[in-house]
Write a protein that holds these residues in place. Sequence first.
Motif, PDB file in Angstrom:
ATOM      1  N   LEU A 135      14.009 -42.650  -0.050  1.00  0.00           N
ATOM      2  CA  LEU A 135      14.664 -42.637  -1.346  1.00  0.00           C
ATOM      3  C   LEU A 135      14.178 -43.835  -2.137  1.00  0.00           C
ATOM      4  O   LEU A 135      14.085 -44.942  -1.607  1.00  0.00           O
ATOM      5  N   TYR A 136      13.874 -43.628  -3.384  1.00  0.00           N
ATOM      6  CA  TYR A 136      13.271 -44.672  -4.215  1.00  0.00           C
ATOM      7  C   TYR A 136      13.776 -44.516  -5.627  1.00  0.00           C
ATOM      8  O   TYR A 136      13.291 -43.671  -6.348  1.00  0.00           O
ATOM      9  N   THR A 137      14.712 -45.317  -6.026  1.00  0.00           N
ATOM     10  CA  THR A 137      15.272 -45.387  -7.387  1.00  0.00           C
ATOM     11  C   THR A 137      15.378 -44.016  -8.064  1.00  0.00           C
ATOM     12  O   THR A 137      14.737 -43.767  -9.089  1.00  0.00           O
ATOM     13  N   GLY A 138      16.173 -43.123  -7.499  1.00  0.00           N
ATOM     14  CA  GLY A 138      16.448 -41.838  -8.122  1.00  0.00           C
ATOM     15  C   GLY A 138      15.534 -40.718  -7.691  1.00  0.00           C
ATOM     16  O   GLY A 138      15.778 -39.552  -8.009  1.00  0.00           O
ATOM     17  N   GLY A 139      14.487 -41.065  -7.021  1.00  0.00           N
ATOM     18  CA  GLY A 139      13.600 -40.015  -6.539  1.00  0.00           C
ATOM     19  C   GLY A 139      13.164 -40.328  -5.127  1.00  0.00           C
ATOM     20  O   GLY A 139      13.783 -41.139  -4.451  1.00  0.00           O
ATOM     21  N   PHE A 140      12.123 -39.671  -4.701  1.00  0.00           N
ATOM     22  CA  PHE A 140      11.613 -39.906  -3.358  1.00  0.00           C
ATOM     23  C   PHE A 140      10.148 -40.262  -3.415  1.00  0.00           C
ATOM     24  O   PHE A 140       9.387 -39.686  -4.169  1.00  0.00           O
ATOM     25  N   LYS A 141       9.784 -41.223  -2.596  1.00  0.00           N
ATOM     26  CA  LYS A 141       8.401 -41.671  -2.529  1.00  0.00           C
ATOM     27  C   LYS A 141       7.876 -41.320  -1.138  1.00  0.00           C
ATOM     28  O   LYS A 141       8.569 -41.569  -0.147  1.00  0.00           O
ATOM     29  N   THR A 142       6.727 -40.741  -1.089  1.00  0.00           N
ATOM     30  CA  THR A 142       6.133 -40.392   0.200  1.00  0.00           C
ATOM     31  C   THR A 142       4.989 -41.348   0.489  1.00  0.00           C
ATOM     32  O   THR A 142       4.101 -41.530  -0.343  1.00  0.00           O
ATOM     33  N   ILE A 143       5.046 -41.943   1.665  1.00  0.00           N
ATOM     34  CA  ILE A 143       4.019 -42.898   2.085  1.00  0.00           C
ATOM     35  C   ILE A 143       3.248 -42.285   3.239  1.00  0.00           C
ATOM     36  O   ILE A 143       3.846 -41.776   4.188  1.00  0.00           O
ATOM     37  N   PHE A 144       1.935 -42.325   3.132  1.00  0.00           N
ATOM     38  CA  PHE A 144       1.079 -41.728   4.144  1.00  0.00           C
ATOM     39  C   PHE A 144       0.434 -42.793   5.022  1.00  0.00           C
ATOM     40  O   PHE A 144       0.122 -43.891   4.563  1.00  0.00           O
ATOM     41  N   GLY A 145       0.191 -42.417   6.260  1.00  0.00           N
ATOM     42  CA  GLY A 145      -0.613 -43.242   7.134  1.00  0.00           C
ATOM     43  C   GLY A 145      -2.084 -43.050   6.835  1.00  0.00           C
ATOM     44  O   GLY A 145      -2.457 -42.231   5.994  1.00  0.00           O
ATOM     45  N   ALA A 146      -2.912 -43.808   7.527  1.00  0.00           N
ATOM     46  CA  ALA A 146      -4.360 -43.763   7.282  1.00  0.00           C
ATOM     47  C   ALA A 146      -5.010 -42.517   7.859  1.00  0.00           C
ATOM     48  O   ALA A 146      -6.146 -42.193   7.507  1.00  0.00           O
ATOM     49  N   GLY A 147      -4.305 -41.845   8.739  1.00  0.00           N
ATOM     50  CA  GLY A 147      -4.816 -40.600   9.281  1.00  0.00           C
ATOM     51  C   GLY A 147      -5.505 -40.753  10.625  1.00  0.00           C
ATOM     52  O   GLY A 147      -5.977 -41.840  10.985  1.00  0.00           O
ATOM     53  N   THR A 148      -5.545 -39.659  11.352  1.00  0.00           N
ATOM     54  CA  THR A 148      -6.278 -39.555  12.616  1.00  0.00           C
ATOM     55  C   THR A 148      -7.183 -38.345  12.525  1.00  0.00           C
ATOM     56  O   THR A 148      -6.718 -37.248  12.200  1.00  0.00           O
ATOM     57  N   ARG A 149      -8.456 -38.560  12.800  1.00  0.00           N
ATOM     58  CA  ARG A 149      -9.390 -37.421  12.793  1.00  0.00           C
ATOM     59  C   ARG A 149      -9.447 -36.836  14.192  1.00  0.00           C
ATOM     60  O   ARG A 149      -9.796 -37.535  15.153  1.00  0.00           O
ATOM     61  N   ASP A 171     -11.076 -45.891   0.114  1.00  0.00           N
ATOM     62  CA  ASP A 171     -10.610 -47.237   0.451  1.00  0.00           C
ATOM     63  C   ASP A 171      -9.089 -47.362   0.445  1.00  0.00           C
ATOM     64  O   ASP A 171      -8.533 -48.172   1.189  1.00  0.00           O
ATOM     65  N   GLN A 172      -8.404 -46.556  -0.365  1.00  0.00           N
ATOM     66  CA  GLN A 172      -6.944 -46.691  -0.467  1.00  0.00           C
ATOM     67  C   GLN A 172      -6.187 -45.638   0.328  1.00  0.00           C
ATOM     68  O   GLN A 172      -4.969 -45.731   0.482  1.00  0.00           O
ATOM     69  N   GLY A 173      -6.879 -44.626   0.798  1.00  0.00           N
ATOM     70  CA  GLY A 173      -6.183 -43.545   1.486  1.00  0.00           C
ATOM     71  C   GLY A 173      -5.381 -42.717   0.497  1.00  0.00           C
ATOM     72  O   GLY A 173      -5.704 -42.640  -0.679  1.00  0.00           O
ATOM     73  N   LEU A 174      -4.317 -42.105   0.989  1.00  0.00           N
ATOM     74  CA  LEU A 174      -3.455 -41.259   0.160  1.00  0.00           C
ATOM     75  C   LEU A 174      -2.345 -42.108  -0.433  1.00  0.00           C
ATOM     76  O   LEU A 174      -1.539 -42.692   0.284  1.00  0.00           O
ATOM     77  N   GLN A 175      -2.286 -42.152  -1.754  1.00  0.00           N
ATOM     78  CA  GLN A 175      -1.298 -42.974  -2.433  1.00  0.00           C
ATOM     79  C   GLN A 175      -0.426 -42.102  -3.339  1.00  0.00           C
ATOM     80  O   GLN A 175      -0.947 -41.308  -4.125  1.00  0.00           O
ATOM     81  N   PHE A 176       0.866 -42.316  -3.236  1.00  0.00           N
ATOM     82  CA  PHE A 176       1.795 -41.646  -4.136  1.00  0.00           C
ATOM     83  C   PHE A 176       1.709 -42.289  -5.510  1.00  0.00           C
ATOM     84  O   PHE A 176       1.747 -43.515  -5.634  1.00  0.00           O
ATOM     85  N   LEU A 177       1.599 -41.465  -6.529  1.00  0.00           N
ATOM     86  CA  LEU A 177       1.503 -41.993  -7.896  1.00  0.00           C
ATOM     87  C   LEU A 177       2.835 -41.873  -8.635  1.00  0.00           C
ATOM     88  O   LEU A 177       3.374 -42.857  -9.125  1.00  0.00           O
TER      89      LEU A 177
END
Lengths: 116, 113
Positions: free
Chosen positions: A97-111, B40-46
Amino acid sequence: AQKITQTQPGMFVQEKEAVTLDCTYDTSDQSYGLFWYKQPSSGEMIFLIYQGSYDEQNATEGRYSLNFQKARKSANLVISASQLGDSAMYFCAMRELYTGGFKTIFGAGTRLFVKA
Amino acid sequence: DSGVTQTPKHLITATGQRVTLRCSPRSGDLSVYWYQQSLDQGLQFLIQYYNGEERAKGNILERFSAQQFPDLHSELNLSSLELGDSALYFCASSVEAGEDEQYFGPGTRLTVT
């Protein structure tokens, strides 16, 4: 601070075997959601599985299951019976939850590479 | 096919220019999210919009802006483009504004030369 950590840049698995992709997260919120997405070489982002922070049971979707260990703040993806088509980039994500909405944070990934 | 459409698929432009990326959410989805994926930044929420209103803002530069129109489609405007803005821009949509599943569009690949 790193919110989502995927420590395995690359993983190999033999076809038909199971594989676990690691994900740890960091949040002080009580309510959050955890997601896994698959990104094949074609580039699209495909939703795989979701786990809510209050869900007591681990989420499962077909061959995908999420090993949710809340105390350890980990949300590992388990793919059973790997297929060649599973070769792709896999992202763990957390929604907060982020100030009235939702923010999605991603990891760097695994191939993931599935070997025949 | 997720049901989310994005146009154009590819865009090549020069530094200093301005471009507009367009997104149509799935039918019935009220929330639209924009993401940037770069090496370089990966996936970023805008940014997130819900039913026409901005709901959450992430790592969006001041040169970038977005809006969601009454028909729920959304546009992401990128101005004074720099080489570092080259990336894959995704739009995603969901029914509500909360912890529900987001469906991603195919992305727009922007190349700034």
